[in-house]
Enzyme design. Sequence first.
Site, PDB file in Angstrom:
ATOM      1  N   ASN A 191       0.829  -1.215   0.000  1.00 57.75           N
ATOM      2  CA  ASN A 191       0.000   0.000   0.000  1.00 57.75           C
ATOM      3  C   ASN A 191       0.864   1.267   0.000  1.00 57.75           C
ATOM      4  O   ASN A 191       0.393   2.348   0.322  1.00 57.75           O
ATOM      5  CB  ASN A 191      -0.957   0.014   1.206  1.00 57.75           C
ATOM      6  CG  ASN A 191      -0.226   0.067   2.544  1.00 57.75           C
ATOM      7  OD1 ASN A 191       1.003   0.088   2.591  1.00 57.75           O
ATOM      8  ND2 ASN A 191      -0.978   0.099   3.632  1.00 57.75           N
ATOM      9  N   HIS A 242       3.240   2.085   2.015  1.00 57.19           N
ATOM     10  CA  HIS A 242       3.725   2.633   3.283  1.00 57.19           C
ATOM     11  C   HIS A 242       5.245   2.509   3.353  1.00 57.19           C
ATOM     12  O   HIS A 242       5.840   1.658   2.701  1.00 57.19           O
ATOM     13  CB  HIS A 242       3.036   1.977   4.488  1.00 57.19           C
ATOM     14  CG  HIS A 242       3.466   0.567   4.799  1.00 57.19           C
ATOM     15  ND1 HIS A 242       2.737  -0.269   5.609  1.00 57.19           N
ATOM     16  CD2 HIS A 242       4.537  -0.161   4.406  1.00 57.19           C
ATOM     17  CE1 HIS A 242       3.364  -1.432   5.712  1.00 57.19           C
ATOM     18  NE2 HIS A 242       4.441  -1.402   4.988  1.00 57.19           N
TER      19      HIS A 242
HETATM   20  P1  PGA Z   1       8.963  -6.661   3.264  1.00 60.13           P
HETATM   21  O1  PGA Z   1       8.195  -5.468   3.990  1.00 60.13           O
HETATM   22  O2  PGA Z   1      10.368  -6.211   3.070  1.00 60.13           O
HETATM   23  O3  PGA Z   1       8.892  -7.832   4.232  1.00 60.13           O
HETATM   24  O4  PGA Z   1       8.261  -6.909   1.974  1.00 60.13           O
HETATM   25  C1  PGA Z   1       8.306  -4.186   3.498  1.00 60.13           C
HETATM   26  C2  PGA Z   1       7.314  -3.257   4.184  1.00 60.13           C
HETATM   27  O5  PGA Z   1       6.163  -3.658   4.437  1.00 60.13           O
HETATM   28  O6  PGA Z   1       7.681  -2.100   4.444  1.00 60.13           O
END
Ligand code: PGA
Length: 318
Positions: A170, A172
């Site tokens: 999303n 973030h």
């Molecule tokens: P991820 O998480 O590296 O485990 O994909 C990234 C995030 O949600 O900021």
Amino acid sequence: MTKIIIYDFKDFEKMRYLYFDCFKGQLSLDSDDVGAMKSRVDELAIGRLGAERYIQTIRKKNGKAVLGFFTGGTSEPIYAALTKAYENKKVSFQDVVTFNMDEYDGLAPLHEQSYRRFMKEQLFNHVDIDDRNTHFPDHENGNILQDGEYDEMILKAGDIDRQGGGIGPNAHMAFVEPRDLYYVVMNPDYLVTGRRKLTEETRRANSRFFENIDSVPHYAYTMGLHTLMKSKALDIYAFGPHKAAAIKKSVEDPISFDVPASFVQEHDNSTFILDIAAASNLDPKKLDKNKSIGNVEIYYDVDDEILLAAMNEIFKKD
Ligand code: PGA
């Protein structure tokens, strides 16, 4: 000015050659294996690139750098490469000060999914960092941090020299969740570090690390957009096709609180570091036209060490 680095390993001949050298043709190499190896090679290479960026910052500050660390799957290859660099005596963390960008609320410090535990397992236990120099936004010396207190600690330390981060589907960064402008006007603390509610989308995305969605905390402590944007250098990493939509919005859309990572465009020393899958939705014409997005560099080179590490991982099941 934001820069975009896209990593795309293309030397399949080299991959095949090394593969036969390594496994003497004992295993067959099908296209799924090649695909898995390619994305792992990209990740490992980006991990090393990320480690190199942190190391350069440490050198520039004569060892006394203030680093902003992040957690999650994307960060793992960076910490593996930093650990290796430490083992090879290329870097010391003795005088490094770190600030992690987020931490769940309500998990015991050594809970399997706490970010303190993640950092210990991925990096801190393997290098010469002083525990007292590592900071997390939920509490310090047993005291719960109130809105903005972490920002004051960062300021006192001289501000963050290099902040790394991932991106959620999303868009973030840290746990800065998408909001509308009205929400931000009414809740200005959103911009600084503090305890914030997670969206259901984020809880769902992170439930893969927990027993079930009910065990995912509803709140987390996170740096705010102001905290992130104040870092002297900001690097956002993304791997894989499930990040492509968030990257497109963050790079091409006008900045908005609905797309927190879009603010990176306005940071004057920021870089998106992507594999080809995460970059796959970007519109090359837009990148050329929109001067604020800056230059795009594409890297291909990779050495045998990275290739072999990827192969050993893909085939270790055998
Ligand atoms: P991820 O998480 O590296 O485990 O994909 C990234 C995030 O949600 O900021």
